[in-house]
Design an enzyme around this catalytic site. Structure first.
Site, mmCIF file in Angstrom:
data_model
loop_
_atom_site.group_PDB
_atom_site.id
_atom_site.type_symbol
_atom_site.label_atom_id
_atom_site.label_comp_id
_atom_site.label_asym_id
_atom_site.label_seq_id
_atom_site.Cartn_x
_atom_site.Cartn_y
_atom_site.Cartn_z
ATOM 1 N N ASP A 191 5.617 6.275 0.188
ATOM 2 C CA ASP A 191 4.531 5.279 0.608
ATOM 3 C C ASP A 191 4.854 3.969 -0.054
ATOM 4 O OD1 ASP A 191 2.282 4.158 1.898
ATOM 5 O OD2 ASP A 191 0.884 4.977 0.558
ATOM 6 N N ARG A 244 5.782 -4.658 4.850
ATOM 7 C CA ARG A 244 4.812 -4.746 3.641
ATOM 8 C C ARG A 244 5.715 -5.355 2.761
ATOM 9 N NH1 ARG A 244 0.814 0.295 3.621
ATOM 10 N NH2 ARG A 244 0.167 0.132 5.621
#
Length: 521
Positions: A191, A244
């Protein structure tokens, strides 16, 4: 100092016994620890970020030992610096219980605690497939460590797949000179590398490397999670990330002097009302490095001095609003702290020399030149005040009033063989407590808050003059109330507390404390 009956020792003693068998070496309070430099960016706001400064320093070689050190503190807010060396993994990270901690197996858990530093030392600290989770905590420093290959699926799993994560009312975290890396994206079980959510504020990520992951990190877990912010990212290397870098939902971020290389899908994703000040960064061989992506909830940016080297931009669409190909500002952001900007042209060079673990903790001087900073003086250590009363080790006369220690409890660091809190009898100078070594701590504690303004440390018969340097610490908060040398009467600021600790930081021979008297005035 009378201790009627068998005294219940603090859970710290049992915990430290466990730690001794699982990879922690106890050292006593020091004026400075391994951390070099001071917090920067938003971590300097809201009272600042000092981590475990002013507290005990321990050395840990296993995850269990890290947990044991946290659980061995007098309280969940007692400052501590944990120097980590070696590889921390699932095989050596178990849950440890105690009143000052809330840990879990398979993750380094910094939960419901404050005033902690974790710093890699020696040959380095590697958290292998094991994440660091900060929850409901404040004043945390993580420096000079590597965290790699943390998974949320597959085996083994840890920390929801995040290398470092913060959530639920977290305040003041400085993460510095770390290497955070994965070996793929979400489909491979990974993640984020650096995530913040659920009311996390005043965070700085500096001089760190984030690479080889699908997701660099986020601020805010959903479009409605906008209570996070005041985050600074500077002098970091973002390399081979899909997206991100970071993702911002609400809040304010200051992003300067970072080097971005091979951002494959998107980079700084400002959305849901977020505002980012983006200064003097170097973007290279990347796509859509700034904008609002994958949502119609717009974010904003203020840009200046950035370099875009072989950056491609997609066409604007309903859910994609890239800032380029010629990024311009659509908001203004006021920064409350001072900082120096390196020119964007030298960012790749200065970041290459400074960012990541085991780089000698080098920093930029704001002129594109790497520097090795000197250890920062402990900001919690008081400067000697010539007007403070000087302890008189030869004065046998205690302060006037009732000795509050009579009937109170006692605990502290590990004891020398044959030495016990319970063996000490008030008025009997032949009974005493001694630490296991030349340094250690002993505490007096009460069931309810008690006002103390003076203490009297009296050495056992035949050992007068053994106690050298010392500190008096508020056991509730970890604040240093006084420091000096030699036993005797010590004046401290009048303080209401449940626990007061006398820390011996230097001695000749074996120190022997026969009386630890406390007085209200």
């Amino acid at each position: 100092m009378r201790r009627p009956g068998a005294l219940r020792l603090n859970a710290a003693l049992a915990t430290l016994a466990v730690a001794a068998a699982t990879g922690v070496v106890l050292t006593m309070p020091e004026a400075s620890a391994a951390v070099t430099g001071s917090a920067t960016g938003y971590a300097t706001q809201n009272g600042g970020t000092t981590g475990g400064a002013g507290g005990t320093t321990v050395r840990a070689t296993t995850g269990t030992a890290i947990h044991a050190a946290l659980c061995g503190r007098a309280s969940s807010s007692t400052p501590i610096t944990i120097e980590v060396q070696g590889t921390i993994n699932h095989g050596n990270t178990t849950k440890v219980s105690g009143e000052s901690c809330n840990t879990a197996a398979g993750v380094i858990e910094l939960k419901q605690i404050s005033n902690v530093t974790i710093v890699g030392v020696g040959s380095g600290a590697v958290f292998d497939q094991l994440g660091i989770h900060i929850r409901q905590s404040s004043n945390i420093i993580i420096q000079n460590v590597t965290v790699k290959n943390v998974k949320k699926s597959g085996s083994p799993t840890s920390n929801g797949g995040d290398a470092i994560s913060m959530e639920s009312d977290v305040r003041n975290v400085w993460v510095d000179h770390t290497t955070l890396e994965a070996s793929g994206g979400e489909s491979e079980g990974y993640d984020g590398l650096f995530d913040m959510k659920d009311n996390t504020q005043y965070v700085t990520l500096s001089y760190s490397t984030l690479r080889n992951s699908g997701r660099g990190g986020l601020i805010g877990s959903s479009e409605s999670d906008v209570s996070n912010g005041y985050v600074t990212f500077h002098h970091n290397l973002y390399e081979n990330l899909d997206s991100r870098a970071p993702l911002l939902r609400g809040g304010i971020a200051h992003i300067y002097n970072n080097h971005y290389v091979k951002l494959n899908e998107s980079g700084i994703n400002s959305r849901a009302g977020a505002r980012a000040k983006v200064d003097n960064n170097y973007f290279e061989d990347s796509k859509d490095v700034l904008g609002t992506f994958y949502t119609d909830a717009a974010g904003y940016w203020q840009v200046s001095g950035n370099t875009f080297d072989n950056v491609t931009w997609s066409a604007p669409g309903g859910d994609n609003k890239p800032a380029g190909p010629n990024p311009t500002s659509n908001t203004t952001v006021s920064i409350p702290y001072s900082y120096k900007l390196d020119g964007a042209s030298c960012v790749p060079g200065i970041v290459a020399e400074t960012a990541g673990a085991n780089k000698g903790l080098k920093v930029s001087d704001g002129n594109c030149s790497p520097q090795t900073p000197t250890p920062t003086p402990d900001p919690t250590d008081p400067t000697p005040d010539p007007t403070d009363p000087t302890p008189d080790p030869t004065d046998p006369t205690p302060p006037a009033g009732t000795n509050l220690s009579i009937g109170a409890g006692a605990d502290g660091s590990s004891k020398a063989s044959g030495s016990s809190y319970g063996n000490v009898r008030d008025g009997d100078m032949s009974t005493f407590w001694s630490p296991a070594g030349s340094t250690g701590s002993i505490s007096v504690k009460w069931g309810a808050a008690t006002s103390v303004s003076k203490i009297n440390i009296r050495e056992a018969s035949g050992s007068t003059g053994s106690i050298g340097s010392w500190r008096v610490v508020n056991g509730d908060t970890g604040a240093v109330l006084a420091s000096g040398s030699g036993a005797g009467v010590i004046a401290v600021p009048k303080t209401s507390l449940k626990k007061i600790t006398f820390e011996i930081t230097g001695s000749t021979g074996t120190p022997k404390v026969a009386e630890f008297e406390t007085y209200a005035g």
